[in-house]
Design an enzyme around this catalytic site. Structure first.
Site, short mmCIF file in Angstrom:
data_model
loop_
_atom_site.label_atom_id
_atom_site.label_comp_id
_atom_site.label_asym_id
_atom_site.label_seq_id
_atom_site.Cartn_x
_atom_site.Cartn_y
_atom_site.Cartn_z
N SER A 61 0.84 -1.20 0.00
CA SER A 61 0.00 0.00 0.00
C SER A 61 0.87 1.24 0.00
CB SER A 61 -0.89 0.00 1.25
OG SER A 61 -1.53 1.25 1.43
N LYS A 86 2.21 -2.75 6.46
CA LYS A 86 2.59 -2.68 5.05
C LYS A 86 4.05 -2.26 4.86
CE LYS A 86 -1.36 -3.92 3.23
NZ LYS A 86 -1.49 -5.18 2.48
N TYR A 92 -1.93 -0.25 10.37
CA TYR A 92 -1.98 -0.69 8.98
C TYR A 92 -0.69 -0.30 8.25
CZ TYR A 92 -3.63 -1.21 4.16
OH TYR A 92 -3.76 -1.56 2.83
#
Length: 244
Positions: A136, A153, A149
């Site tokens: 991402s 990533k 998150y």
């Protein structure tokens, strides 16, 4: 540029919907024997109803031992797409250990697990395979409420580089793609608020969010022999977001 996966067997995780489903469908169209993994049976069934020759596997990749057992039973693959992921967004001051553990388990630990099993079989079969990890833009830039998150990533990008280094001598290429907001069904709902959307769009030079097909095309290129000298990259698919 024509890309064909005829005669190739490809595993796609998180293939029930969104980007993973798009990847599975396009791989099928280019001749691959696709094995689609998802934890949601209903999503897999609709995929197989549309593409009967796609093999479907219901599996929660967060279960380490069960995942190893199931992936091992599926045999040898020529390519792998690690797309399964989860996004639990919390403000930094409210991040919980439960959200951290769940996110890291799915977004990072499960990818190491699946890739170990698949890569070992590639090596045993002397297959010069390819692996693509779906990361991402959040691994590269700070986004509000994305602490855990983003960390998962960023870790995935680091794992991608390490995999490329250690698997490269066996002829196995490993790369990542790093999309911006993509207009999946969930993406359209999550970014329906104009104020929220416009804040993000103002940072994307192309002035729009990405489409599933734009991620799919990049993934298939990286999996293909057309990318035979590309190894260990993290490819932004972000309309220039990270350039600003």
């Amino acid at each position: 540029m024509e890309i064909s996966f005829r005669g190739k067997k490809v595993l796609v995780t998180g293939a029930g919907q969104g980007i993973g489903r798009g990847i599975a469908e396009q791989l099928w169209r280019t001749g691959a024997k696709v094995v689609a993994v998802s934890r949601t049976r209903s999503h897999l069934e609709t995929l197989q109803n549309e593409y009967p020759s796609i093999d479907i596997v219901e599996l929660d990749v967060g279960d380490w031992d069960k995942t190893r057992e199931v992936i091992e039973s599926l045999g040898h693959f020529d390519a792998l797409v690690n797309n399964a992921g989860i996004g639990l967004c919390q403000p930094f001051l409210e991040c919980t250990p439960e959200a951290f553990d769940t996110t890291m388990n799915i977004n990072l630990k499960s990818i190491i697990n699946v890739s170990q099993v698949v890569a070992k079989k590639m090596i045993e079969n002397k297959t010069q395979g390819a692996i693509v990890n779906v990361s991402s833009q959040a691994s590269k830039a700070a986004l509000m409420d994305h602490t855990i998150y983003s960390a998962s990533k960023a870790g995935l990008d680091a794992v991608t580089r390490a995999m490329a280094l250690e698997l490269g001598p066996y002829g196995i290429r490993v790369n990542a793609v790093n999309p911006t907001v993509i207009m999946t069904a969930m993406g359209k709902i999550g970014w329906a608020d104009p104020d929220k959307a416009n804040t993000m769009l103002s940072k994307i030079p192309l002035g729009r969010f990405g489409e599933v097909s734009e991620v799919v095309d990049a993934v298939l290129y990286l999996l293909s022999d057309k990318a035979s000298m590309i190894n260990g990259v993290e490819l932004p698919i972000d309309g220039g977001f990270l350039a600003t």
